[in-house]
Design a protein around this motif. Sequence first.
Motif, mmCIF file in Angstrom:
data_model
loop_
_atom_site.group_PDB
_atom_site.id
_atom_site.type_symbol
_atom_site.label_atom_id
_atom_site.label_comp_id
_atom_site.label_asym_id
_atom_site.label_seq_id
_atom_site.Cartn_x
_atom_site.Cartn_y
_atom_site.Cartn_z
ATOM 1 N N HIS A 26 0.992 -1.223 0.093
ATOM 2 C CA HIS A 26 0.027 -0.060 0.230
ATOM 3 C C HIS A 26 0.845 1.123 0.133
ATOM 4 O O HIS A 26 1.849 1.144 0.484
ATOM 5 C CB HIS A 26 -1.019 -0.160 1.157
ATOM 6 N N ALA A 67 0.896 4.137 1.429
ATOM 7 C CA ALA A 67 0.936 4.916 2.632
ATOM 8 C C ALA A 67 1.823 4.009 3.501
ATOM 9 O O ALA A 67 2.855 4.720 4.156
ATOM 10 C CB ALA A 67 -0.529 4.893 3.449
ATOM 11 N N PHE A 97 -3.555 8.104 6.610
ATOM 12 C CA PHE A 97 -3.650 7.229 5.283
ATOM 13 C C PHE A 97 -4.046 5.879 5.715
ATOM 14 O O PHE A 97 -4.777 4.977 4.854
ATOM 15 C CB PHE A 97 -2.755 7.446 4.281
ATOM 16 N N LEU A 98 -3.119 5.070 6.492
ATOM 17 C CA LEU A 98 -3.206 3.848 6.759
ATOM 18 C C LEU A 98 -4.457 3.613 7.528
ATOM 19 O O LEU A 98 -5.044 2.411 7.117
ATOM 20 C CB LEU A 98 -1.770 3.295 7.590
ATOM 21 N N ALA A 120 -7.333 5.176 7.108
ATOM 22 C CA ALA A 120 -8.413 5.399 6.286
ATOM 23 C C ALA A 120 -8.148 4.136 5.382
ATOM 24 O O ALA A 120 -9.273 3.687 4.831
ATOM 25 C CB ALA A 120 -7.972 6.558 5.207
ATOM 26 N N ALA A 121 -7.242 3.342 4.984
ATOM 27 C CA ALA A 121 -7.169 2.317 4.431
ATOM 28 C C ALA A 121 -7.570 0.966 4.946
ATOM 29 O O ALA A 121 -7.699 -0.146 4.483
ATOM 30 C CB ALA A 121 -5.857 2.082 3.531
ATOM 31 N N ASP A 161 -5.648 -0.457 7.216
ATOM 32 C CA ASP A 161 -4.563 -1.201 7.257
ATOM 33 C C ASP A 161 -4.193 -1.200 8.719
ATOM 34 O O ASP A 161 -3.349 -0.574 9.302
ATOM 35 C CB ASP A 161 -3.505 -0.753 6.584
#
Length: 169
Positions: free
Chosen positions: A3, A5, A52-53, A55-56, A58
């Motif tokens: 990914h 991020a 971002f992690l 949001a993903a 992860d």
Amino acid sequence: MEHVAMNTLIWEAAVVLWTIGFVEMGIGKNNPRDFGWVLVTGGLMETVALGFLIAAGDMFGATAAAAFILLLWILGAPLVMKEEPSQIQTHAIWFTGVYFLLASIFLGSLGLVWHTIAFGLLVPITWFLAIATYTGTRGFAKVAGFLSIVDSIVFLAIAFSSAIGKPLA
């Protein structure tokens, strides 16, 4: 491919570990306050990657980012404020190493050799930094510095290989 991020997090870890390594080994002219600003800035960049992690979705990446952020702030804030690290900060460094140990075991169970090495080297780095901070012994900091430079190269290899579409397992 990893990914984006997480790759950003790995790249930032490589840069910060390189800096920590050279400073702890005493290479170059090092102003402790400037070093603190590098660490705090790294913590801010890692915080962006953390967003971002999350949001993903992860979970592992977000937890790894949080551990790096804690470590960077704990190491950097006292330098910026021209203070000695407290025992609480030293313990936070030590327990961050415990997280990296558990993360290494997890990554090893997944067969991710390069990631296991990268996170595995963070264990002695954090523990030697904690011991150096607690005892005031520069020898431990120099060992942590050397291992940081080695680990920065491993993180750089992971980030670069992922960026060109050939992630290392």
